[in-house]
Design a protein around this motif. Structure first.
Motif, PDB file in Angstrom:
ATOM      1  N   TYR A 183       0.834  -1.208   0.000  1.00  0.00           N
ATOM      2  CA  TYR A 183       0.000   0.000   0.000  1.00  0.00           C
ATOM      3  C   TYR A 183       0.869   1.258   0.000  1.00  0.00           C
ATOM      4  O   TYR A 183       0.569   2.235  -0.700  1.00  0.00           O
ATOM      5  N   MET A 184       1.946   1.218   0.770  1.00  0.00           N
ATOM      6  CA  MET A 184       2.774   2.414   0.940  1.00  0.00           C
ATOM      7  C   MET A 184       3.877   2.541  -0.096  1.00  0.00           C
ATOM      8  O   MET A 184       4.265   3.657  -0.472  1.00  0.00           O
ATOM      9  N   PHE A 185       4.410   1.414  -0.594  1.00  0.00           N
ATOM     10  CA  PHE A 185       5.616   1.457  -1.427  1.00  0.00           C
ATOM     11  C   PHE A 185       5.402   0.871  -2.821  1.00  0.00           C
ATOM     12  O   PHE A 185       6.276   0.210  -3.356  1.00  0.00           O
ATOM     13  N   SER A 186       4.242   1.116  -3.398  1.00  0.00           N
ATOM     14  CA  SER A 186       3.959   0.615  -4.746  1.00  0.00           C
ATOM     15  C   SER A 186       3.608   1.761  -5.689  1.00  0.00           C
ATOM     16  O   SER A 186       2.651   1.678  -6.463  1.00  0.00           O
ATOM     17  N   ASN A 187       4.365   2.837  -5.587  1.00  0.00           N
ATOM     18  CA  ASN A 187       4.154   3.984  -6.477  1.00  0.00           C
ATOM     19  C   ASN A 187       2.838   4.694  -6.168  1.00  0.00           C
ATOM     20  O   ASN A 187       2.318   5.438  -6.998  1.00  0.00           O
ATOM     21  N   PHE A 190       4.358   8.131  -3.794  1.00  0.00           N
ATOM     22  CA  PHE A 190       5.555   8.785  -4.335  1.00  0.00           C
ATOM     23  C   PHE A 190       6.112   7.915  -5.454  1.00  0.00           C
ATOM     24  O   PHE A 190       5.949   6.694  -5.444  1.00  0.00           O
ATOM     25  N   PRO A 191       6.737   8.537  -6.454  1.00  0.00           N
ATOM     26  CA  PRO A 191       7.256   7.770  -7.602  1.00  0.00           C
ATOM     27  C   PRO A 191       8.458   6.932  -7.220  1.00  0.00           C
ATOM     28  O   PRO A 191       9.381   7.404  -6.541  1.00  0.00           O
ATOM     29  N   LEU A 192       8.470   5.689  -7.646  1.00  0.00           N
ATOM     30  CA  LEU A 192       9.561   4.786  -7.297  1.00  0.00           C
ATOM     31  C   LEU A 192      10.863   5.126  -8.009  1.00  0.00           C
ATOM     32  O   LEU A 192      11.939   4.728  -7.561  1.00  0.00           O
ATOM     33  N   LYS A 200      13.375   0.491  -5.158  1.00  0.00           N
ATOM     34  CA  LYS A 200      12.773   0.522  -6.490  1.00  0.00           C
ATOM     35  C   LYS A 200      12.624  -0.884  -7.056  1.00  0.00           C
ATOM     36  O   LYS A 200      11.593  -1.229  -7.645  1.00  0.00           O
ATOM     37  N   ASN A 201      13.654  -1.719  -6.868  1.00  0.00           N
ATOM     38  CA  ASN A 201      13.609  -3.094  -7.378  1.00  0.00           C
ATOM     39  C   ASN A 201      12.545  -3.920  -6.663  1.00  0.00           C
ATOM     40  O   ASN A 201      11.832  -4.711  -7.288  1.00  0.00           O
ATOM     41  N   ILE A 202      12.444  -3.734  -5.341  1.00  0.00           N
ATOM     42  CA  ILE A 202      11.416  -4.465  -4.583  1.00  0.00           C
ATOM     43  C   ILE A 202      10.032  -4.011  -5.017  1.00  0.00           C
ATOM     44  O   ILE A 202       9.115  -4.820  -5.216  1.00  0.00           O
ATOM     45  N   GLY A 203       9.868  -2.700  -5.164  1.00  0.00           N
ATOM     46  CA  GLY A 203       8.579  -2.149  -5.563  1.00  0.00           C
ATOM     47  C   GLY A 203       8.126  -2.627  -6.925  1.00  0.00           C
ATOM     48  O   GLY A 203       6.927  -2.775  -7.174  1.00  0.00           O
ATOM     49  N   TRP A 204       9.079  -2.896  -7.812  1.00  0.00           N
ATOM     50  CA  TRP A 204       8.718  -3.340  -9.162  1.00  0.00           C
ATOM     51  C   TRP A 204       7.992  -4.681  -9.121  1.00  0.00           C
ATOM     52  O   TRP A 204       7.097  -4.928  -9.926  1.00  0.00           O
TER      53      TRP A 204
END
Length: 255
Positions: A183-187, A190-192, A200-204
């Motif tokens: 919810y918080m770290f999937s773009n 804020f932009p990854l 950024k790699n985890i979020g991708w």
């Protein structure tokens, strides 16, 4: 899937829909309160201090991210808490399994229903963004399709953990350790592309990241070739996740 499987899966969806219709009025507020609260705090609050992000106002950026997140949360609630009650407490799965519907069909039907539920609440929040004048393209009509795929994906994911959870309390760990970080770290807020490479790699790999990107592009009419890659990734993850709960359901439920 043969005719019997289709009929069985449809029966599960129909049964959930009949129960949902009785509670839809009291379900709207709890499912929309959280994203609206974030919209006010982040979009209208912090948005006053932030300029454009990824070529759009911050309010638009956050609002469209919350559309996808709302669908995810609604599907997760259906495939975890609600599914656990049906599996373990009300024995609804047992009742359906005594007829011509097998457990695998119940799992698929439950996941599809989670996707439909996610689509309903995600679309309701999408209407909020429409009233705010955030939608700028007729392509936004296709957003419910993205919500359905995303919701079904998280339906299978939630059902996998629900089947493995020894008690209801363990569902909180899934929400805290998997759903909330997505919810918080999937773009969403804020932009990854501006964060540390490892994040950024985890979020991708988060399915929500790709759903958020697709919804923003559909709402603003900025689809590009990479958009189809995001869609394919969602479909691929959904397909892989669909196999797991169907494989383990008979081992976890001794009906």
């Amino acid at each position: 899937m043969n005719k019997l499987s289709v009929n069985g899966t449809f029966h599960v969806i129909q049964r959930n829909w009949m129960s949902f219709r009785k509670l839809i009025k009291i379900s709207i507020f709890p499912n929309l309160f959280d994203p609206i609260l974030y919209l006010v705090a982040m979009g209208l609050g912090i948005g006053h201090f932030v300029g454009n992000i990824s070529g759009m106002p911050y309010l638009t950026f956050v609002s469209l991210g919350l559309v996808a997140a709302t669908g995810m949360n609604a599907a997760n609630a259906e495939s975890t808490t609600n599914a656990y009650i049906q599996m373990r407490l009300d024995k609804t799965y047992y009742e359906m399994n005594t007829g011509p519907i097998n457990l695998e069909e119940i799992i698929v039907g439950q996941a599809l229903w989670a996707g439909i539920r996610g689509t309903i609440f995600g679309t309701l929040f999408l209407l909020v963004t429409l009233m705010m004048g955030i939608l700028h393209s007729w392509l936004a009509l296709f957003i419910p399709i993205v919500l359905l795929i995303t919701g079904t994906l998280f339906g299978f994911l939630g059902l996998t953990f629900t089947l493995l959870a020894p008690t209801r309390d363990y569902l909180n760990y899934f929400s805290m350790l998997i759903i909330q970080p997505m919810y918080m770290f999937s773009n969403t807020f804020f932009p990854l592309h501006d964060v540390a490479p490892w994040l950024k790699n985890i979020g991708w790999f988060s399915p929500l990241t790709h759903a958020v990107l697709l919804i923003r592009q559909l709402a603003t009419g900025t689809l590009r070739f990479q958009s189809f890659e995001d869609l394919l990734w969602l479909i691929l993850v959904m397909t892989v996740l669909s196999v797991i709960p169907q494989k383990i359901v008979r081992k976890r439920l001794n009906y």
